[in-house]
Scaffold this motif. Structure first.
Motif, PDB file in Angstrom:
ATOM      1  N   UNK A  58      18.056  43.448  32.330  1.00  0.00           N
ATOM      2  CA  UNK A  58      19.139  44.109  31.592  1.00  0.00           C
ATOM      3  C   UNK A  58      20.153  44.729  32.547  1.00  0.00           C
ATOM      4  N   UNK A  59      19.671  45.410  33.570  1.00  0.00           N
ATOM      5  CA  UNK A  59      20.590  46.015  34.533  1.00  0.00           C
ATOM      6  C   UNK A  59      21.299  44.941  35.355  1.00  0.00           C
ATOM      7  N   UNK A  60      20.647  43.806  35.568  1.00  0.00           N
ATOM      8  CA  UNK A  60      21.292  42.706  36.279  1.00  0.00           C
ATOM      9  C   UNK A  60      22.468  42.157  35.462  1.00  0.00           C
ATOM     10  N   UNK A  61      22.272  41.993  34.165  1.00  0.00           N
ATOM     11  CA  UNK A  61      23.346  41.501  33.302  1.00  0.00           C
ATOM     12  C   UNK A  61      24.504  42.492  33.265  1.00  0.00           C
ATOM     13  N   UNK A  62      24.187  43.782  33.181  1.00  0.00           N
ATOM     14  CA  UNK A  62      25.240  44.806  33.202  1.00  0.00           C
ATOM     15  C   UNK A  62      26.013  44.746  34.516  1.00  0.00           C
ATOM     16  N   UNK A  63      25.288  44.608  35.625  1.00  0.00           N
ATOM     17  CA  UNK A  63      25.946  44.517  36.934  1.00  0.00           C
ATOM     18  C   UNK A  63      26.818  43.271  37.027  1.00  0.00           C
ATOM     19  N   UNK A  64      26.363  42.174  36.445  1.00  0.00           N
ATOM     20  CA  UNK A  64      27.165  40.948  36.446  1.00  0.00           C
ATOM     21  C   UNK A  64      28.502  41.168  35.753  1.00  0.00           C
ATOM     22  N   UNK A  65      28.477  41.817  34.597  1.00  0.00           N
ATOM     23  CA  UNK A  65      29.727  42.100  33.896  1.00  0.00           C
ATOM     24  C   UNK A  65      30.638  43.024  34.684  1.00  0.00           C
ATOM     25  N   UNK A  66      30.055  44.030  35.329  1.00  0.00           N
ATOM     26  CA  UNK A  66      30.861  44.957  36.115  1.00  0.00           C
ATOM     27  C   UNK A  66      31.532  44.265  37.288  1.00  0.00           C
ATOM     28  N   UNK A  67      30.792  43.431  38.017  1.00  0.00           N
ATOM     29  CA  UNK A  67      31.376  42.808  39.197  1.00  0.00           C
ATOM     30  C   UNK A  67      32.403  41.746  38.818  1.00  0.00           C
ATOM     31  N   UNK A  68      32.177  40.996  37.762  1.00  0.00           N
ATOM     32  CA  UNK A  68      33.148  39.975  37.358  1.00  0.00           C
ATOM     33  C   UNK A  68      34.473  40.621  36.982  1.00  0.00           C
ATOM     34  N   UNK A  69      34.421  41.674  36.186  1.00  0.00           N
ATOM     35  CA  UNK A  69      35.657  42.353  35.793  1.00  0.00           C
ATOM     36  C   UNK A  69      36.305  43.032  36.998  1.00  0.00           C
ATOM     37  N   UNK A  70      35.488  43.602  37.876  1.00  0.00           N
ATOM     38  CA  UNK A  70      36.045  44.231  39.077  1.00  0.00           C
ATOM     39  C   UNK A  70      36.768  43.204  39.942  1.00  0.00           C
ATOM     40  N   UNK A  71      36.183  42.014  40.095  1.00  0.00           N
ATOM     41  CA  UNK A  71      36.844  40.971  40.872  1.00  0.00           C
ATOM     42  C   UNK A  71      38.135  40.500  40.238  1.00  0.00           C
ATOM     43  N   UNK A  72      38.158  40.428  38.899  1.00  0.00           N
ATOM     44  CA  UNK A  72      39.379  40.000  38.207  1.00  0.00           C
ATOM     45  C   UNK A  72      40.504  41.001  38.409  1.00  0.00           C
TER      46      UNK A  72
END
Length: 428
Positions: free
Chosen positions: A264-278
């Motif tokens: 669950x925390x991995x999925x949350x981190x994935x969303x955070x990093x993708x949006x941060x990169x965008x």
């Protein structure tokens, strides 16, 4: 339950598990029926929520400084009125009989009006609000420059959301992944709890009534009931699993729980990093909007999956371990509720508070580290260090990128909040 005697806790746990399993189907049917009957309300709430979310983002893009300063001034005015009201009430209670009583004379009571009738209560309220107001005024006085910079960055972040509109819909993907992870965890937990051979034990047997069987002995229900059914003893179900599996079921479930936290925390981190990169691609674009990638979110997702999954796994592992420790503390706290040791309860409260603060700190650190990873492409530890000790330029990049992520998250929080509110409030 690995001893020779069956206990009341064993019976209560088995009956409770069966009851919860049977009630789960009824709850699921009620939820589905509610959705069928209120589908039009859900759609209406979704539309209203989407409109309000877009208007809020538009206002923050055009009137960020007005909204921020009006909010701060409103807070100052509210605290000032609170000081006036508290000290005025303190003065008005001067001639009221019984208002000069102390807290020890009043004693403990669940009637809050008894405390509100005391002058000391309003005096303390006034002092606390005055201190908060004084600290706020000092912050506004000495940090006004930083506040102006923050307002500019908030305005810039709202513009980034306007240019990268796909970022508003990307949080749906992590949301669906979280539902999938939760569903997989629930299926695995249910399968482990119900897999294996059913175990039955003798209960209610008197001495020498059932041959070699005694209370707590394993039995087969059909055979036992045919031979000793008239003796008053029962062969009752107590759980599933073989000997090794049954003895280690707790550890299997604990491992499954830990993997759920981690995923669950991995999925949350994935969303955070993708949006941060965008949003980082927007921040570093020399000519806006010409230099902004046409598919900023897609390119950021590709970079994250190809290059940064290890950083996501390591950061989410830290939070998962901290959450697992908190679960252990909750479990121990439940066991200590019957304990009379005040010292043990005190230390348990302190540990729970410390690990709660640690988890909050790790979430804050991880979010900033993911932003720095998305911007500079370094590993997790280097990015975490850089997010704490970085120059003003890097702080601005991190803040602007983080604000873009927060705007995208805020959209779905407001969206989801209004939608849920519409579903559960409008039918009432």
């Amino acid at each position: 339950m690995d001893g020779d005697n069956i206990t009341y806790e064993d019976m209560y746990g088995g009956i409770k598990w069966l009851s919860d399993t049977l009630n789960l189907q009824i709850v699921s049917q009620n939820i589905f029926q509610d959705f069928v009957e209120s589908w039009w309300i859900i759609l209406l709430a979704l539309g209203i929520a989407m409109l309000i979310s877009w208007l809020w983002i538009l206002l923050m893009r055009c009137l960020a400084w007005i909204i921020v300063w009006l909010s701060l001034l409103a807070l100052v005015g509210l605290l000032g009125f609170g000081c006036y009201y508290c000290f005025k009430t303190y003065s008005d209670l001067q001639d009221v009989p019984g208002s000069d009583l102390s807290y020890t004379e009043v004693g403990f009571t669940t009637n809050l009006n008894a405390y509100l009738a005391l002058r000391d209560t309003w005096l303390w309220f006034g002092i606390i609000i005055s201190v908060v107001l004084f600290i706020l005024l000092l912050m506004l006085l000495f940090l006004r420059t930083r506040i102006r910079i923050a307002i500019e960055l908030i305005s810039e972040a709202s513009k980034a959301v306007g240019y990268i509109t796909s970022a508003l819909f990307f949080p749906l993907i992590p949301f669906v992944l979280q539902i999938a992870v939760f569903g997989f965890w629930a299926v695995v937990a249910t399968y482990m709890a119900s897999s294996g051979k059913g175990h039955f034990k003798v209960y209610g047997a008197t001495p020498n009534c059932c041959g070699d069987f005694t209370n707590g002995s394993f039995c087969e229900p059909d055979e036992f009931n045919n031979l000793y059914g008239s003796t008053g003893a029962d062969c009752l179900f107590v759980g599933y699993g073989g000997d090794f599996y049954y003895d280690n079921l707790f550890w299997f479930q604990l491992y499954n729980l830990f993997m759920w936290f981690w995923a669950m925390f991995f999925v949350i981190a994935l969303g955070q990093m993708v949006l941060a990169g965008a949003f980082a691609s927007y921040y570093w674009a020399w000519k806006k909007p010409n230099d902004i990638p046409a598919f900023a979110v897609t390119e950021s997702f590709y970079r994250t999956v190809v290059y940064h999954l290890g950083s996501l796994a390591f950061g989410s592992l830290l939070i998962a371990l901290c959450r697992l420790v908190r679960v252990f503390l909750e479990y121990i706290d439940q066991k200590l509720k019957l304990s009379e040791s005040t010292l043990a309860k005190f230390f348990m409260k302190c540990l729970k508070c410390c690990f709660w603060c640690l988890e909050r700190f790790l979430k804050f650190l991880n979010k900033n580290a993911y932003i720095m990873v998305a911007i500079y492409g370094k590993n997790f530890c280097s990015s975490a260090k850089k997010s704490c000790f970085s120059s003003n330029e890097k702080h601005s990049a991190c803040f602007c990128t983080g604000q873009g992520y927060r705007f995208s998250s805020l959209y779905w929080k407001v969206y989801g909040g209004w939608s849920i509110g519409g579903v559960f409030i409008l039918p009432i």
